[in-house]
Design a protein around this motif. Structure first.
Motif, PDB file in Angstrom:
ATOM      1  N   VAL A 205       0.822  -1.206   0.000  1.00  0.00           N
ATOM      2  CA  VAL A 205       0.000   0.000   0.000  1.00  0.00           C
ATOM      3  C   VAL A 205       0.856   1.256   0.000  1.00  0.00           C
ATOM      4  O   VAL A 205       0.371   2.350  -0.189  1.00  0.00           O
ATOM      5  N   ARG A 208       5.889   4.874  -1.955  1.00  0.00           N
ATOM      6  CA  ARG A 208       6.669   6.106  -1.976  1.00  0.00           C
ATOM      7  C   ARG A 208       8.154   5.853  -2.180  1.00  0.00           C
ATOM      8  O   ARG A 208       8.833   6.638  -2.824  1.00  0.00           O
ATOM      9  N   LEU A 233      -3.493   3.691  -6.329  1.00  0.00           N
ATOM     10  CA  LEU A 233      -2.710   4.188  -5.185  1.00  0.00           C
ATOM     11  C   LEU A 233      -1.393   4.789  -5.642  1.00  0.00           C
ATOM     12  O   LEU A 233      -0.949   5.821  -5.128  1.00  0.00           O
ATOM     13  N   ARG A 236      -1.925   8.298  -6.895  1.00  0.00           N
ATOM     14  CA  ARG A 236      -2.130   9.228  -5.784  1.00  0.00           C
ATOM     15  C   ARG A 236      -0.819   9.599  -5.105  1.00  0.00           C
ATOM     16  O   ARG A 236      -0.522  10.762  -4.864  1.00  0.00           O
ATOM     17  N   GLN A 237      -0.032   8.574  -4.776  1.00  0.00           N
ATOM     18  CA  GLN A 237       1.206   8.830  -4.036  1.00  0.00           C
ATOM     19  C   GLN A 237       2.227   9.532  -4.908  1.00  0.00           C
ATOM     20  O   GLN A 237       3.018  10.340  -4.411  1.00  0.00           O
ATOM     21  N   GLU A 260     -12.033   5.472  -9.552  1.00  0.00           N
ATOM     22  CA  GLU A 260     -12.652   5.627  -8.232  1.00  0.00           C
ATOM     23  C   GLU A 260     -11.575   5.849  -7.173  1.00  0.00           C
ATOM     24  O   GLU A 260     -11.690   6.726  -6.323  1.00  0.00           O
ATOM     25  N   ILE A 261     -10.512   5.041  -7.259  1.00  0.00           N
ATOM     26  CA  ILE A 261      -9.466   5.174  -6.246  1.00  0.00           C
ATOM     27  C   ILE A 261      -8.440   6.225  -6.611  1.00  0.00           C
ATOM     28  O   ILE A 261      -7.964   6.964  -5.762  1.00  0.00           O
TER      29      ILE A 261
ATOM     30  N   PHE B 129     -12.229   1.147  -1.371  1.00  0.00           N
ATOM     31  CA  PHE B 129     -11.422   2.354  -1.406  1.00  0.00           C
ATOM     32  C   PHE B 129     -11.956   3.390  -0.462  1.00  0.00           C
ATOM     33  O   PHE B 129     -13.119   3.751  -0.503  1.00  0.00           O
ATOM     34  N   ASN B 221      -3.262   5.711   2.370  1.00  0.00           N
ATOM     35  CA  ASN B 221      -3.238   4.615   1.402  1.00  0.00           C
ATOM     36  C   ASN B 221      -4.653   4.059   1.306  1.00  0.00           C
ATOM     37  O   ASN B 221      -4.970   3.069   1.929  1.00  0.00           O
ATOM     38  N   PRO B 222      -5.531   4.697   0.515  1.00  0.00           N
ATOM     39  CA  PRO B 222      -6.967   4.425   0.646  1.00  0.00           C
ATOM     40  C   PRO B 222      -7.429   3.089   0.071  1.00  0.00           C
ATOM     41  O   PRO B 222      -8.382   3.024  -0.651  1.00  0.00           O
ATOM     42  N   LYS B 223      -6.738   2.029   0.375  1.00  0.00           N
ATOM     43  CA  LYS B 223      -7.203   0.714  -0.071  1.00  0.00           C
ATOM     44  C   LYS B 223      -7.345  -0.180   1.151  1.00  0.00           C
ATOM     45  O   LYS B 223      -6.359  -0.405   1.836  1.00  0.00           O
TER      46      LYS B 223
END
Lengths: 395, 302
Positions: A205, A208, A233, A236-237, A260-261, B129, B221-223
């Motif tokens: 998760v 970085r 993810l 996003r990061q 969505e994520i 999520f 970490n939105p999972k």
């Protein structure tokens, strides 16, 4: 009791083929897929695509007046169930050809059975290289995994004009490793530089650390051929770390969950896919209109591939009907011997293998000597969390 | 240099998460001498509670929900998990408290598996999520290093909660009782301390801390998925041992150290070694200083 059971079994073995033989009159096609289970969306989409193709064919008078019928078996997305389903299709229903599966592991379970029985199998969307290596009766209408790596390398170098790209691969997925390897090879042979080659493991998760290492090499884009759950993810990061360059990927990105994520972070990124509903090609638009009126939804790539697989089969049967009516009659049924039937199925196989430039919804399909489809991929751009068609890239 | 500093920031913020989870491990161990392997799964439940509470209160809006909304989500997750911690203690650990330590350990593993599989059954195996209840903002530090407000929040929370815990343990009556129970449970009970209540209190706090960690992780970490507690749980345990199990500041030091070590290994060597480094650290510390970095060697009482 045992004897009774044995008797029934024997009766079944003797009468089974007879009963099927007598059905005759129809061309029976087998289909196996995950109509239930964790990958049910794949199976259902494929099923809808196939059903649409067969319905159109029958409405147009079938193949030389013979109607087509599909027997569908649910394998629950499990390889062992897939093997059972294909066994049933081949031995009990005596299908002339088998369509399926989406997931490569399930196709790999069904393929050896088709190969052994000499029944042609066409996988609509299994992209793993190994599937068609099972034998000469196994085909597919989608491209194979490494091809997408080459497509994205060409796209990055030629269309986006990039020369420095970093790679972020998923070490736990053969799919991702395969794409990344071919991308690297192609991009370097075109004259580009791979400035970083970092990795993560599916299920991580926090990305970085590798992203920071890539950032330090100042790339113009990052090729991240993972699956949508991780890529969202990663995007996003990456944005959090101040990476503004686009991410590039493959069909593993194709899911509504990606946007969505990923949210706004994934905007401006590109990935390769089998088909785009934006494609203005009339073949595509007609398919979408038909699919919409039948199911009231926009077809996804999986449905389009299912449609193409079924249509290719119908096309080949039509050719067979005109070129070799005798063999065709054997396929339709009517008490032909085992050997004759096998010969007819081999004939069908040879005709499928000779497919050249078949106009599919997912592009022009040509089967190569390894029975893989040589066809273009489309590149999609994500804008405002929607996919837009950018271009079609030929092999 | 810039890359190294950035990796350091990444590592410290990820270490903050381990520190938060490790606090729960260390407290329960300090009081009960029990390694609560279900702790990582309580953390998972915390993430789901927060996820659903965002839905219940209709907080899934673009651009964050404001302080009140965030506090509400944290409160639901922390109170829910505190209750879960109490239930687990009452139903699973208390009945075997007088049995051998091994029995308690195996029970803990059983509870962990129960929570994971119940999670798969109830929440579904596919990842969900987590909505952005606090919008991510990037803060630029000197030397081109960036950090997000989420990461700052994690660091502040883990330090704040550690200080709060220290205050509770050393400055309150309950804390005094906790220390007494940890020193000698039977003697404490003879002195009139309601040991059962203290143990429940410890579990409730530990589980609430895990829930807080889960909400913070879900933000960055939105999972979230039913098995998300597995690896962080084990690593936080390693962090607790690293810092000295039973020692509150030690848990924070151990967590930060682990986070930094992991990030540096993943960034400079290979991400395949990311998980290996945690366990290498565990082996090294057990060989060199078994009581942990901040732990005191306890001589056997005669």
């Amino acid at each position: 009791m045992k004897r009774l059971l044995g008797g029934f079994l024997l009766l079944g073995i003797v009468l089974g083929p007879l009963a099927c033989g007598q059905k005759g009159g129809d061309l029976v096609i087998g289909e196996y897929g995950s109509l239930t289970g964790p990958t049910a969306t794949f199976g259902k989409s494929t099923n809808k695509g196939i059903a649409l193709a067969i319905r159109h064919a029958n409405e147009a008078g079938g193949v030389g007046g013979t109607m087509l019928r599909v027997v569908t078996e649910d394998d629950q997305g499990k390889p062992e169930e897939a093997a059972t389903a294909v066994n049933k299709l081949v031995s009990q229903d005596q299908v002339i050809a088998v369509l399926g599966e989406v997931a490569s592991s399930n196709s790999l379970a069904g393929a050896p059975i088709c190969q052994k029985a000499g029944v042609p199998m066409i996988s609509p969307s299994s992209t793993n290289e190994k599937v068609t290596e099972v034998g000469d009766f196994i085909f597919r209408v989608c491209f194979i995994d490494p091809f997408q790596g080459a497509v994205m390398a060409k796209f990055a170098f030629q269309s986006l004009g990039l020369t420095r790209v970093g790679i972020l691969r998923d070490l736990r997925s053969d799919y991702s490793i395969g794409l990344a390897g071919v991308f690297r090879q192609t991009f370097e042979s075109l004259g580009g530089t791979i400035c970083a080659d970092e990795s993560y493991q599916q299920g991580d998760v926090d990305f970085r650390a590798p992203l920071t290492a890539i950032l330090a090499t100042r790339p113009q884009a990052i090729f991240a051929p993972g699956y949508y759950t991780d890529v969202g993810l990663i995007a996003r990061q990456a944005r959090d770390l101040g990476i503004t360059v686009p991410l590039l990927g493959g069909d593993g990105w194709d899911s509504p969950k990606l946007t969505e994520i990923g949210g706004k972070a994934i905007d401006g990124c590109f990935f390769s896919n089998h088909y785009s509903s934006d494609d203005q090609n009339p073949v595509v638009q007609e398919f979408i209109a038909n699919y919409r009126s039948a199911y009231d939804e926009v077809p996804d790539a999986i449905a389009a591939l299912g449609y193409d697989a079924a249509r290719l089969l119908v096309h080949v049967l039509t050719v067979m009907h005109t070129e070799d009516p005798d063999a065709f009659a054997v396929l339709v049924g009517g008490g032909a011997g085992r050997e004759k039937r096998q010969a007819a199925q081999r004939k069908l196989r040879d005709l499928i293998a000779s497919t050249r430039d078949f106009p599919g919804v997912t592009g022009s399909i040509t089967l190569d000597e390894r029975r893989n489809a040589l066809k273009p991929a489309v590149v999609l751009k994500i804008e405002n969390q929607k996919y837009t068609f950018v271009e079609r890239i030929a092999p | 240099m810039q890359e190294f500093l950035q990796q350091l920031v990444n590592g410290v913020s990820w270490g903050g998460i381990y520190a938060l989870i490790a606090l729960g491990y260390t407290m329960v161990y300090g009081i009960l001498r029990l390694i609560n392997f279900a702790h990582g799964d309580v953390y998972m439940v915390g993430a789901y509670l927060a996820f659903y509470s965002v839905g219940w209160f209709g907080l899934a809006r673009e651009g964050g929900v404001g302080v009140a909304g965030v506090v509400l989500v944290f409160a639901v997750a922390m109170l829910g998990c505190a209750a879960l911690g109490i239930v687990i203690e009452r139903s699973a650990y208390k009945p075997v408290r007088r049995h051998s330590k091994l029995t308690a350990l195996i029970t803990a593993i059983g509870v962990s598996l129960l929570l994971e599989n119940a999670g798969i059954l109830i929440f579904g195996a596919d990842p969900k999520f987590f909505p952005q209840i606090i919008e991510s903002r990037t803060v630029r530090l000197p030397a081109g290093v960036v950090i997000t407000n989420h990461q700052i929040l994690i660091l502040c929370c883990s330090c704040f909660l550690m200080l709060l815990l220290q205050l509770v343990i050393y400055r309150t009556k309950v804390g005094k009782a906790m220390r007494a129970v940890s020193f000698n449970r039977d003697a404490a009970s003879l002195m009139g301390i309601a040991t059962d209540r203290i143990i429940i209190f410890t579990f409730a706090i530990g589980s609430a801390l895990a829930a807080a960690a889960a909400v913070l992780v879900a933000l960055t970490n939105p999972k979230i998925d039913p098995l998300m507690g597995l690896l962080p749980g084990i690593k936080a345990f390693v962090a607790a041992v690293l810092g000295g199990i039973g020692n509150v500041p030690g848990a924070v030091v151990g967590g930060l150290l682990m986070g930094v070590a992991e990030t540096l290994v993943a960034g400079y060597i290979s991400s395949t070694l990311r998980d290996a480094i945690a366990f290498s650290l565990l082996i090294v510390i057990l060989l060199v200083k078994p009581s942990g970095i901040l732990g005191k060697a306890v001589s056997e009482k005669v």
